[in-house]
Design a protein around this motif. Structure first.
Motif, PDB file in Angstrom:
ATOM      1  N   ASP A   1      15.585  57.254  49.298  1.00 26.03           N
ATOM      2  CA  ASP A   1      14.143  57.524  49.365  1.00 26.03           C
ATOM      3  C   ASP A   1      13.396  56.767  48.267  1.00 26.03           C
ATOM      4  OD1 ASP A   1      14.464  59.173  51.531  1.00 26.03           O
ATOM      5  OD2 ASP A   1      14.458  61.037  50.365  1.00 26.03           O
ATOM      6  N   ARG A   2      13.996  56.687  47.095  1.00 24.56           N
ATOM      7  CA  ARG A   2      13.349  55.968  45.997  1.00 24.56           C
ATOM      8  C   ARG A   2      13.179  54.496  46.348  1.00 24.56           C
ATOM      9  NH1 ARG A   2      12.158  56.888  41.211  1.00 24.56           N
ATOM     10  NH2 ARG A   2      13.234  58.902  41.240  1.00 24.56           N
ATOM     11  N   ILE A   3      14.228  53.874  46.865  1.00 27.69           N
ATOM     12  CA  ILE A   3      14.139  52.454  47.186  1.00 27.69           C
ATOM     13  C   ILE A   3      13.178  52.220  48.340  1.00 27.69           C
ATOM     14  CG2 ILE A   3      15.443  50.401  47.842  1.00 27.69           C
ATOM     15  CD1 ILE A   3      15.896  51.566  44.958  1.00 27.69           C
ATOM     16  N   ASP A   4      13.113  53.143  49.288  1.00 32.48           N
ATOM     17  CA  ASP A   4      12.105  53.034  50.357  1.00 32.48           C
ATOM     18  C   ASP A   4      10.704  52.998  49.759  1.00 32.48           C
ATOM     19  OD1 ASP A   4      13.935  52.941  52.409  1.00 32.48           O
ATOM     20  OD2 ASP A   4      13.774  55.071  52.916  1.00 32.48           O
TER      21      ASP A   4
ATOM     22  N   TYR B   1       9.957  52.130  46.603  1.00 28.29           N
ATOM     23  CA  TYR B   1       9.839  50.879  45.862  1.00 28.29           C
ATOM     24  C   TYR B   1       9.541  49.712  46.809  1.00 28.29           C
ATOM     25  CZ  TYR B   1      11.698  52.711  41.390  1.00 28.29           C
ATOM     26  OH  TYR B   1      11.879  53.383  40.201  1.00 28.29           O
ATOM     27  N   ASN B   2      10.207  49.686  47.945  1.00 25.74           N
ATOM     28  CA  ASN B   2       9.991  48.597  48.901  1.00 25.74           C
ATOM     29  C   ASN B   2       8.532  48.483  49.310  1.00 25.74           C
ATOM     30  OD1 ASN B   2      12.703  47.881  48.958  1.00 25.74           O
ATOM     31  ND2 ASN B   2      13.172  49.074  50.795  1.00 25.74           N
ATOM     32  N   ASP B   3       7.830  49.606  49.254  1.00 27.08           N
ATOM     33  CA  ASP B   3       6.442  49.657  49.719  1.00 27.08           C
ATOM     34  C   ASP B   3       5.430  49.541  48.584  1.00 27.08           C
ATOM     35  OD1 ASP B   3       4.508  49.997  51.829  1.00 27.08           O
ATOM     36  OD2 ASP B   3       4.200  52.056  51.125  1.00 27.08           O
ATOM     37  N   SER B   4       5.894  49.378  47.328  1.00 26.37           N
ATOM     38  CA  SER B   4       4.907  49.452  46.244  1.00 26.37           C
ATOM     39  C   SER B   4       5.163  48.535  45.057  1.00 26.37           C
ATOM     40  CB  SER B   4       4.826  50.897  45.724  1.00 26.37           C
ATOM     41  OG  SER B   4       6.088  51.343  45.251  1.00 26.37           O
ATOM     42  N   VAL B   5       6.413  48.198  44.767  1.00 21.52           N
ATOM     43  CA  VAL B   5       6.698  47.358  43.611  1.00 21.52           C
ATOM     44  C   VAL B   5       7.082  45.955  44.073  1.00 21.52           C
ATOM     45  CG1 VAL B   5       7.452  49.377  42.300  1.00 21.52           C
ATOM     46  CG2 VAL B   5       9.165  47.932  43.415  1.00 21.52           C
ATOM     47  N   ASP B   6       7.263  45.057  43.120  1.00 19.56           N
ATOM     48  CA  ASP B   6       7.511  43.654  43.436  1.00 19.56           C
ATOM     49  C   ASP B   6       8.963  43.248  43.220  1.00 19.56           C
ATOM     50  OD1 ASP B   6       4.541  42.694  43.759  1.00 19.56           O
ATOM     51  OD2 ASP B   6       4.610  43.945  41.964  1.00 19.56           O
ATOM     52  N   CYS B   7       9.643  43.945  42.330  1.00 22.04           N
ATOM     53  CA  CYS B   7      11.057  43.702  42.054  1.00 22.04           C
ATOM     54  C   CYS B   7      11.694  45.031  41.669  1.00 22.04           C
ATOM     55  CB  CYS B   7      11.245  42.705  40.895  1.00 22.04           C
ATOM     56  SG  CYS B   7      10.517  41.073  41.148  1.00 22.04           S
ATOM     57  N   ILE B   8      13.016  45.054  41.693  1.00 26.15           N
ATOM     58  CA  ILE B   8      13.763  46.251  41.310  1.00 26.15           C
ATOM     59  C   ILE B   8      14.707  45.907  40.164  1.00 26.15           C
ATOM     60  CG2 ILE B   8      15.500  47.933  42.070  1.00 26.15           C
ATOM     61  CD1 ILE B   8      14.291  47.718  44.880  1.00 26.15           C
ATOM     62  N   SER B   9      14.835  46.824  39.222  1.00 23.18           N
ATOM     63  CA  SER B   9      15.820  46.712  38.147  1.00 23.18           C
ATOM     64  C   SER B   9      16.846  47.814  38.334  1.00 23.18           C
ATOM     65  CB  SER B   9      15.140  46.862  36.779  1.00 23.18           C
ATOM     66  OG  SER B   9      16.097  47.046  35.751  1.00 23.18           O
TER      67      SER B   9
ATOM     68  N   HIS C   1      26.589  54.470  28.607  1.00 23.76           N
ATOM     69  CA  HIS C   1      25.399  54.993  27.936  1.00 23.76           C
ATOM     70  C   HIS C   1      24.208  55.168  28.879  1.00 23.76           C
ATOM     71  CE1 HIS C   1      27.293  54.382  23.959  1.00 23.76           C
ATOM     72  NE2 HIS C   1      27.901  53.384  24.585  1.00 23.76           N
ATOM     73  N   PHE C   2      24.234  54.484  30.023  1.00 26.44           N
ATOM     74  CA  PHE C   2      23.155  54.600  31.009  1.00 26.44           C
ATOM     75  C   PHE C   2      23.662  55.136  32.356  1.00 26.44           C
ATOM     76  CE2 PHE C   2      21.694  51.611  27.871  1.00 26.44           C
ATOM     77  CZ  PHE C   2      20.335  51.861  27.742  1.00 26.44           C
ATOM     78  N   HIS C   3      24.963  55.421  32.420  1.00 23.39           N
ATOM     79  CA  HIS C   3      25.592  55.988  33.616  1.00 23.39           C
ATOM     80  C   HIS C   3      25.328  55.126  34.859  1.00 23.39           C
ATOM     81  CE1 HIS C   3      25.619  60.302  31.700  1.00 23.39           C
ATOM     82  NE2 HIS C   3      26.169  59.376  30.917  1.00 23.39           N
ATOM     83  N   GLY C   4      25.254  53.823  34.644  1.00 21.92           N
ATOM     84  CA  GLY C   4      25.044  52.913  35.756  1.00 21.92           C
ATOM     85  C   GLY C   4      26.355  52.494  36.388  1.00 21.92           C
ATOM     86  N   ASN C   5      26.243  51.672  37.436  1.00 20.21           N
ATOM     87  CA  ASN C   5      27.432  51.214  38.138  1.00 20.21           C
ATOM     88  C   ASN C   5      27.026  50.073  39.059  1.00 20.21           C
ATOM     89  OD1 ASN C   5      29.668  51.193  40.231  1.00 20.21           O
ATOM     90  ND2 ASN C   5      30.398  52.846  38.893  1.00 20.21           N
ATOM     91  N   VAL C   6      27.899  49.096  39.219  1.00 21.10           N
ATOM     92  CA  VAL C   6      27.572  47.992  40.134  1.00 21.10           C
ATOM     93  C   VAL C   6      27.425  48.500  41.558  1.00 21.10           C
ATOM     94  CG1 VAL C   6      28.643  46.224  38.693  1.00 21.10           C
ATOM     95  CG2 VAL C   6      30.012  47.379  40.447  1.00 21.10           C
ATOM     96  N   ASP C   7      28.038  49.630  41.878  1.00 18.72           N
ATOM     97  CA  ASP C   7      27.918  50.173  43.239  1.00 18.72           C
ATOM     98  C   ASP C   7      26.483  50.579  43.548  1.00 18.72           C
ATOM     99  OD1 ASP C   7      30.578  49.769  43.856  1.00 18.72           O
ATOM    100  OD2 ASP C   7      31.196  51.780  43.208  1.00 18.72           O
ATOM    101  N   TYR C   8      25.744  51.035  42.544  1.00 25.19           N
ATOM    102  CA  TYR C   8      24.339  51.362  42.770  1.00 25.19           C
ATOM    103  C   TYR C   8      23.568  50.105  43.195  1.00 25.19           C
ATOM    104  CZ  TYR C   8      25.111  55.848  40.401  1.00 25.19           C
ATOM    105  OH  TYR C   8      25.560  57.089  40.043  1.00 25.19           O
ATOM    106  N   LEU C   9      23.842  49.005  42.512  1.00 23.39           N
ATOM    107  CA  LEU C   9      23.137  47.772  42.853  1.00 23.39           C
ATOM    108  C   LEU C   9      23.497  47.311  44.264  1.00 23.39           C
ATOM    109  CD1 LEU C   9      22.351  44.864  40.459  1.00 23.39           C
ATOM    110  CD2 LEU C   9      22.894  44.419  42.841  1.00 23.39           C
ATOM    111  N   LYS C  10      24.754  47.423  44.625  1.00 23.68           N
ATOM    112  CA  LYS C  10      25.163  47.026  45.976  1.00 23.68           C
ATOM    113  C   LYS C  10      24.494  47.917  47.030  1.00 23.68           C
ATOM    114  CE  LYS C  10      29.662  46.986  44.996  1.00 23.68           C
ATOM    115  NZ  LYS C  10      31.124  46.793  45.166  1.00 23.68           N
ATOM    116  N   GLU C  11      24.363  49.196  46.724  1.00 20.71           N
ATOM    117  CA  GLU C  11      23.693  50.114  47.652  1.00 20.71           C
ATOM    118  C   GLU C  11      22.217  49.759  47.800  1.00 20.71           C
ATOM    119  OE1 GLU C  11      23.124  54.965  48.310  1.00 20.71           O
ATOM    120  OE2 GLU C  11      24.382  54.185  46.684  1.00 20.71           O
ATOM    121  N   ILE C  12      21.582  49.427  46.685  1.00 25.60           N
ATOM    122  CA  ILE C  12      20.171  49.026  46.731  1.00 25.60           C
ATOM    123  C   ILE C  12      20.004  47.728  47.501  1.00 25.60           C
ATOM    124  CG2 ILE C  12      18.207  48.285  45.315  1.00 25.60           C
ATOM    125  CD1 ILE C  12      19.265  50.250  43.152  1.00 25.60           C
TER     126      ILE C  12
END
Length: 265
Positions: A73-76, A78-86, A93-104
Motif C-alpha cells: 500500500d505504501r508503494i502504491d 508513492y507511485n502516485d505522489s513521489v518521484d523516486c523511492i529510497s 541498525h536500520f532492519h533493512g534487507n535487499v529483499d525489500y528492494l526487490k519487492e518494491i
C-alpha cells in the motif's frame, strides 16, 4: 561513534553474503540483469521540487518504526505522489534487507535508490542485480580513491550515485569527484543529531548545474518552507512518510507548500 559501529557490522555482513553468493556470481547476475532502468537523475531533475520517498523499518535514532500501512500500500501511494523511492538495505541498525528492494522493484516503475553503507564493490553489483537505479556514496566513510573508483563503477553499471555530505570538507570532496547529484544529510551520522541549517550552510557550495538533495529532518510544513530558501532540487523523506497513514496526501501537500513558498519569494 555510531557510524564506526555500523561500518564494522557491515563488513561482517559482507563476509556472510560473499560466502553465500560469490563475487563472480554476483557480477554475472548484475551483468545479466534486464529489468526496468528508470533514471534516478531524471526523477530529480523535474520542474519544482522532487521527492524521494523512503522505506525503512528502523533507525538508530528512532528505534523500530511501526508502519501504519503495508509495504504494498505504501508503494502504491508513492507511485502516485513521489518521484523516486529510497530503500534501506542495511540490516543491523536500520532492519533493512535487499529483499525489500526487490519487492518494491516488482511493484513500482519509479527509480529506486539503494540506501546503504557502500564500502565494497560487491555491493554495487548487488545493487544492479536486485533492481536498484542509484546508490549512496557517503563521503564520511570513504576516502578519495574509493569515492572515485566506486563512482566509476557505478557509471559502468548504468547506475546513478547520490554523494552524501555533512560538512564543507565532505562537500568539497564530493564536488571534486564531479558528482552530478549531491546531498546534504542534516543528520550527523556520528551522533544522529539533526540540524536543517546544515543544508542552508552548504547550499552556497553547490554549483547550479548539480542536482541538490536535502536529506533527513523534514517532518513539518515549516521544514519545507525553510528548505525552499536553500535552492534544493529534491527532498529525501523517511520518518514522516513512514509514520503517516497517508503518505500520498502528505507528499502532494508538501509539494504545494514548497511551490507556494517559492512563488512568494
Amino acid at each position: 561513534m555510531i557510524l564506526d559501529e555500523i561500518v564494522k557490522d557491515k563488513k561482517i555482513r559482507l563476509a556472510e553474503y560473499k560466502a553465500r553468493i560469490g563475487f563472480a556470481e554476483m557480477r554475472r547476475m548484475a551483468e545479466e540483469y534486464d529489468g526496468i532502468s528508470p533514471s534516478f537523475k531524471e526523477g530529480l531533475a523535474r520542474p519544482g521540487i522532487s521527492i524521494i520517498g523512503e522505506f525503512k523499518k528502523a533507525s538508530p535514532s528512532l528505534g523500530n518504526i511501526t508502519s501504519k500501512i503495508s509495504l504494498t500500500d505504501r508503494i502504491d501511494e508513492y507511485n502516485d505522489s513521489v518521484d523516486c523511492i529510497s530503500c534501506l538495505t542495511e540490516e543491523d541498525h536500520f532492519h533493512g534487507n535487499v529483499d525489500y528492494l526487490k519487492e518494491i522493484r516488482a511493484i513500482s516503475p519509479l527509480p529506486i535508490l539503494r540506501k546503504d553503507f557502500m564500502i565494497d564493490e560487491y555491493q554495487f553489483y548487488e545493487a544492479k542485480a536486485i533492481g536498484a537505479n542509484a546508490i549512496l556514496l557517503i563521503t564520511g566513510i570513504l576516502d578519495d580513491v574509493q569515492l572515485r573508483d566506486f563512482y566509476q563503477l557505478t557509471k559502468e553499471l548504468g547506475l546513478d550515485a547520490l554523494f552524501e555530505a555533512h560538512d564543507e570538507e565532505q562537500m568539497d570532496r564530493a564536488l571534486n569527484c564531479e558528482a552530478e547529484i549531491v546531498g546534504v544529510n542534516n543528520r550527523d551520522l556520528r551522533d544522529f543529531t539533526i540540524h536543517l541549517e546544515t543544508t542552508k550552510r552548504l547550499s552556497n557550495m553547490v554549483p547550479q548545474d548539480r542536482l541538490f538533495v536535502a536529506e533527513s529532518g523534514i517532518v513539518a510544513d515549516a521544514d519545507v518552507e525553510f528548505l525552499a530558501e536553500c535552492r534544493v532540487d529534491a527532498f529525501l523523506i523517511g520518518r514522516a512518510f513512514m509514520e503517516s497513514d497517508n503518505p500520498r496526501a502528505l507528499a502532494k501537500h508538501w509539494k504545494d507548500v514548497y511551490q507556494a513558498k517559492r512563488v512568494c519569494r
